[in-house]
Design a protein around this motif. Sequence first.
Motif, short mmCIF file in Angstrom:
data_model
loop_
_atom_site.label_atom_id
_atom_site.label_comp_id
_atom_site.label_asym_id
_atom_site.label_seq_id
_atom_site.Cartn_x
_atom_site.Cartn_y
_atom_site.Cartn_z
N VAL A 189 0.86 -1.19 0.00
CA VAL A 189 0.00 0.00 0.00
C VAL A 189 0.89 1.23 0.00
O VAL A 189 1.69 1.45 0.91
CB VAL A 189 -0.92 0.04 1.25
CG1 VAL A 189 -1.80 1.28 1.23
CG2 VAL A 189 -1.76 -1.22 1.31
N GLY A 190 0.79 2.03 -1.07
CA GLY A 190 1.64 3.21 -1.20
C GLY A 190 1.20 4.32 -0.24
O GLY A 190 0.10 4.30 0.31
N SER A 191 2.10 5.31 -0.06
CA SER A 191 1.83 6.39 0.88
C SER A 191 0.59 7.19 0.48
O SER A 191 -0.18 7.61 1.34
CB SER A 191 3.01 7.35 0.94
OG SER A 191 4.18 6.66 1.21
N THR A 192 0.39 7.40 -0.83
CA THR A 192 -0.72 8.25 -1.27
C THR A 192 -2.04 7.72 -0.71
O THR A 192 -2.85 8.48 -0.18
CB THR A 192 -0.77 8.31 -2.81
OG1 THR A 192 0.51 8.75 -3.27
CG2 THR A 192 -1.84 9.27 -3.30
N LYS A 193 -2.23 6.42 -0.81
CA LYS A 193 -3.45 5.80 -0.28
C LYS A 193 -3.47 5.87 1.25
O LYS A 193 -4.50 6.12 1.86
CB LYS A 193 -3.50 4.33 -0.71
CG LYS A 193 -4.85 4.01 -1.26
CD LYS A 193 -4.93 2.72 -1.97
CE LYS A 193 -6.41 2.32 -1.91
NZ LYS A 193 -6.57 0.89 -1.93
N GLY A 194 -2.30 5.68 1.84
CA GLY A 194 -2.20 5.72 3.29
C GLY A 194 -2.60 7.09 3.85
O GLY A 194 -3.34 7.16 4.84
N HIS A 195 -2.12 8.17 3.20
CA HIS A 195 -2.46 9.52 3.69
C HIS A 195 -3.99 9.68 3.75
O HIS A 195 -4.52 10.31 4.65
CB HIS A 195 -1.89 10.59 2.76
CG HIS A 195 -0.39 10.70 2.81
ND1 HIS A 195 0.29 11.05 3.96
CD2 HIS A 195 0.56 10.49 1.87
CE1 HIS A 195 1.60 11.07 3.71
NE2 HIS A 195 1.79 10.72 2.46
N SER A 251 -6.50 -1.14 8.18
CA SER A 251 -5.27 -1.02 8.95
C SER A 251 -4.04 -1.21 8.05
O SER A 251 -4.02 -2.09 7.20
CB SER A 251 -5.31 -2.09 10.05
OG SER A 251 -4.05 -2.25 10.61
N LEU A 252 -3.04 -0.36 8.27
CA LEU A 252 -1.78 -0.50 7.51
C LEU A 252 -0.70 -0.99 8.46
O LEU A 252 -0.55 -0.45 9.56
CB LEU A 252 -1.37 0.86 6.95
CG LEU A 252 -2.28 1.45 5.89
CD1 LEU A 252 -1.82 2.86 5.52
CD2 LEU A 252 -2.27 0.56 4.65
N CYS A 277 19.44 5.54 17.31
CA CYS A 277 17.97 5.44 17.37
C CYS A 277 17.46 5.01 16.00
O CYS A 277 18.24 4.88 15.06
CB CYS A 277 17.35 6.77 17.79
SG CYS A 277 17.49 8.10 16.59
N TYR A 278 16.14 4.76 15.88
CA TYR A 278 15.61 4.25 14.62
C TYR A 278 14.35 4.99 14.20
O TYR A 278 13.66 5.61 15.03
CB TYR A 278 15.29 2.75 14.73
CG TYR A 278 14.28 2.41 15.79
CD1 TYR A 278 12.92 2.59 15.58
CD2 TYR A 278 14.70 1.90 17.02
CE1 TYR A 278 12.00 2.29 16.57
CE2 TYR A 278 13.78 1.60 18.01
CZ TYR A 278 12.43 1.79 17.78
OH TYR A 278 11.52 1.51 18.76
N THR A 279 14.06 4.91 12.91
CA THR A 279 12.79 5.39 12.39
C THR A 279 12.48 4.65 11.10
O THR A 279 13.41 4.22 10.40
CB THR A 279 12.81 6.93 12.19
OG1 THR A 279 11.50 7.37 11.87
CG2 THR A 279 13.75 7.36 11.06
N LEU A 280 11.19 4.45 10.82
CA LEU A 280 10.79 3.74 9.58
C LEU A 280 9.75 4.58 8.85
O LEU A 280 8.86 5.14 9.48
CB LEU A 280 10.13 2.39 9.88
CG LEU A 280 10.97 1.28 10.51
CD1 LEU A 280 11.00 1.44 12.03
CD2 LEU A 280 10.39 -0.09 10.15
N ASP A 281 9.86 4.65 7.53
CA ASP A 281 8.82 5.31 6.74
C ASP A 281 7.76 4.26 6.38
O ASP A 281 7.56 3.32 7.12
CB ASP A 281 9.43 6.03 5.54
CG ASP A 281 10.04 7.37 5.96
OD1 ASP A 281 9.70 7.86 7.06
OD2 ASP A 281 10.83 7.94 5.20
N ALA A 282 7.13 4.42 5.22
CA ALA A 282 6.05 3.48 4.87
C ALA A 282 6.64 2.23 4.22
O ALA A 282 6.41 1.94 3.05
CB ALA A 282 5.06 4.16 3.94
N GLY A 283 7.42 1.49 4.98
CA GLY A 283 8.06 0.27 4.48
C GLY A 283 8.76 -0.42 5.62
O GLY A 283 8.85 0.13 6.73
N PRO A 284 9.28 -1.64 5.40
CA PRO A 284 9.83 -2.43 6.49
C PRO A 284 11.30 -2.13 6.81
O PRO A 284 11.82 -2.64 7.81
CB PRO A 284 9.70 -3.86 5.94
CG PRO A 284 9.82 -3.71 4.46
CD PRO A 284 9.22 -2.37 4.11
N ASN A 285 11.97 -1.37 5.94
CA ASN A 285 13.40 -1.15 6.17
C ASN A 285 13.61 -0.12 7.28
O ASN A 285 12.87 0.86 7.38
CB ASN A 285 14.08 -0.73 4.87
CG ASN A 285 13.98 -1.85 3.84
OD1 ASN A 285 14.19 -3.02 4.19
ND2 ASN A 285 13.60 -1.52 2.61
#
Length: 330
Positions: A189-195, A251-252, A277-285
């Motif tokens: 699911v791409g970010s555009t749909k997520g927003h 749910s995403l 520290c860590y952070t993740l965008d719309a993906g698992p990496n």
Amino acid sequence: MSYFAAAAAHPNIAFIKYWGNSDDRWRIPANGSLSMNLTGLQTKTTVEFRSQLDCDRVILNGNPLSGKAFTRVTEFLDLVRGLSQRTERAEVISENNFPTGAGIASSASGFAALSLAASRAAGLDLDRTALSRLARKGSGSACRSVPGGFVEWQPGESDLDSFAFSIAPPGHWDLHDCIAIVSEEHKAVGSTKGHQSANTSPLQAARVEDAPRRLDQCRKAIKERDFSAFARVVEQDNHLMHAVMMSSQPSLFYWLPDSVQVMLSVREWRDQGIPVCYTLDAGPNVHVLCPASAVEDITARLKDLPGVKKVLESSPGAGAYLLPQEQDAV
Ligand code: DP6
């Protein structure tokens, strides 16, 4: 008659995340965000407007784009044609030197490079603010890949006042992003749909309302190069965004077991006294952030984790820039 330009841009990693729009069409975000451009990773794009073409042609990493991805680029080129009053169709050739659509902001570097190359090829000479506003219409986070170094996107209320600007140059702080790649698959699911589904989470309103506080803390931590304060707010902001994603309808859920393993390891290393520290965008990496002094150690530790396929290393990068006017620049 032909009009050609080539440009490059880096993706960026958001420390304070953009998630949800107050206006989806023009990508006016629900909250401000803050990021760092990632040197070493980049998109290079050439654009040529040609009177002989009867439709746009877009090639990404050697493959012609079709469907929704193609339409997104064509509609963006229509904006550039509108601004420049050109009517010719264009050939766009774009290459990423990192995985596309796997949470490494390929749309950010892609639309930042495309904004610069297409506007120049069309004969426009936009300043950084106008270019950031244009890039935003292609992909929200792309507006942050236009200026250099550490960048803030002021949300604004309309097209005119929603753009990004640099708050510190790349040399201000030698902060590194060690990106632990646990999957190179394109996200489902791409970010555009997520927003568009952000407001279905009851947590989104609270996340948005508290965003100015987190932005203040993060901006201050960056200005003072205070890694502990930075780590606290970056992880909190990351957890807030993923809590919204997970509690949206539908749910995403972007994390994989290996992403969680990296996060838990980072927390353990921090407890041992290592600044990380860590952070993740719309993906698992997982973007694992640390000062230069800890990079070698952190990279080695990440590579030792069984789920980590490879580690991409990056530090603060420049804004979008033009490439020499050679037809083979890409
Ligand atoms: C999770 O900019 O990719 O990476 O505007 O629809 O292209 P579009 O969305 P995009 O959203 C980025 C979301 C994020 C957080 C961030 O980069 O701030």
